[in-house]
Design a protein around this motif. Structure first.
Motif, PDB file in Angstrom:
ATOM      1  N   HIS A  83       4.537   2.393  13.886  1.00  0.00           N
ATOM      2  CA  HIS A  83       5.453   3.498  13.604  1.00  0.00           C
ATOM      3  C   HIS A  83       6.374   3.181  12.431  1.00  0.00           C
ATOM      4  CE1 HIS A  83       4.045   6.034  16.653  1.00  0.00           C
ATOM      5  NE2 HIS A  83       5.035   5.996  17.526  1.00  0.00           N
ATOM      6  N   ARG A 113       9.140   9.318  14.915  1.00  0.00           N
ATOM      7  CA  ARG A 113       8.784   7.901  14.984  1.00  0.00           C
ATOM      8  C   ARG A 113      10.009   7.033  15.266  1.00  0.00           C
ATOM      9  NH1 ARG A 113       4.858  10.747  14.270  1.00  0.00           N
ATOM     10  NH2 ARG A 113       2.930  10.144  13.190  1.00  0.00           N
ATOM     11  N   ASP A 170      -2.432   8.258  11.856  1.00  0.00           N
ATOM     12  CA  ASP A 170      -2.287   8.920  13.155  1.00  0.00           C
ATOM     13  C   ASP A 170      -3.481   8.642  14.060  1.00  0.00           C
ATOM     14  OD1 ASP A 170       0.137   9.920  12.424  1.00  0.00           O
ATOM     15  OD2 ASP A 170      -0.484  12.022  12.319  1.00  0.00           O
ATOM     16  N   THR A 196       1.727  10.731  22.969  1.00  0.00           N
ATOM     17  CA  THR A 196       1.302  10.349  21.617  1.00  0.00           C
ATOM     18  C   THR A 196      -0.074  10.916  21.288  1.00  0.00           C
ATOM     19  OG1 THR A 196       2.609   8.309  21.665  1.00  0.00           O
ATOM     20  CG2 THR A 196       0.763   8.384  20.123  1.00  0.00           C
TER      21      THR A 196
END
Length: 215
Positions: A83, A113, A170, A196
């Motif tokens: 992150h 994040r 991602d 997530t």
């Protein structure tokens, strides 16, 4: 400019939904850890044949403090630097993006994040563990050279590269989160992993939709 074309009818990807707030912490971060059961103290003359406890790593399957498992510790250790790199890329976008959509998207990524990093660090403090190094190679992460090259771009060339790298980034985070879903045992970490997968999955769709408009 791409923004004008989008407003003229091509359709701008909507960041008001799940992709606008990727990986929400929700109640996952607020859930207190399970209290481990008290282990009876051995008698003074008892012989301890157990091995010394090892520091949490990615292969240790032993139960960790706070009701966690090694998979939970490994998840948090990886996600902090993962992150942090997304946060770094988002901050670069604040001054290098050509299209306002990219800058707005990056700002929302940075907010989400940062919140999750705080949660992961809180768990690691509770477990007596540290995050992995900032440039530790993981699924979807970029090398230092790639980040430096991104920072030298500007305008449309930056937008295209940033969007492409964020799709990879991602997808890497989703892979780590799915491993936690499969192997973790700490409720907070498993809940955040599920959030997530959902939020970053939607984020990837928005990024791909935008990239299609660039082609």
């Amino acid at each position: 400019m791409l923004t004008a074309a989008l407003l003229a009818g091509c359709g701008t990807p909507d960041l008001a939904g799940e992709a606008a707030s990727p990986a929400p912490v929700g109640q996952a971060a607020a859930s207190p850890p399970a209290t481990p059961e008290t282990t009876p103290t051995p008698s003074p003359d008892a012989t301890d044949t157990s091995e010394a406890a090892a520091a949490p790593d990615e292969t240790d399957a032993a139960q960790q403090p706070g009701g966690s498992k090694a998979a939970d510790v490994a998840f948090a250790r990886k996600m902090v630097p993962h992150h942090l790199q997304a946060l770094e890329m988002a901050r670069i976008a604040q001054t290098r993006a050509g299209d306002p959509w990219v800058g707005q998207f990056a700002a929302k990524v940075a907010t989400a994040r940062d919140a999750d990093i705080r949660t992961f660090k809180g768990w690691l403090d509770m477990w007596g563990a540290e995050p992995l190094p900032r440039d530790h190679a993981m699924p979807g992460t970029q090398t230092r050279a790639e980040i430096e090259a991104l920072a030298k771009l500007n305008g449309p060339s930056f937008d295209r590269k940033y969007v492409t790298l964020m799709i990879e980034h991602d997808n890497g985070a989703i892979k780590l989160a799915r491993a936690e879903q499969a192997d973790g045992s700490f409720d907070g970490a498993k809940a955040l992993a599920t959030a997530t997968v959902t939020a970053l999955g939607a984020e990837v769709k928005e990024l791909k939709k935008y990239r299609d408009l660039l082609d």
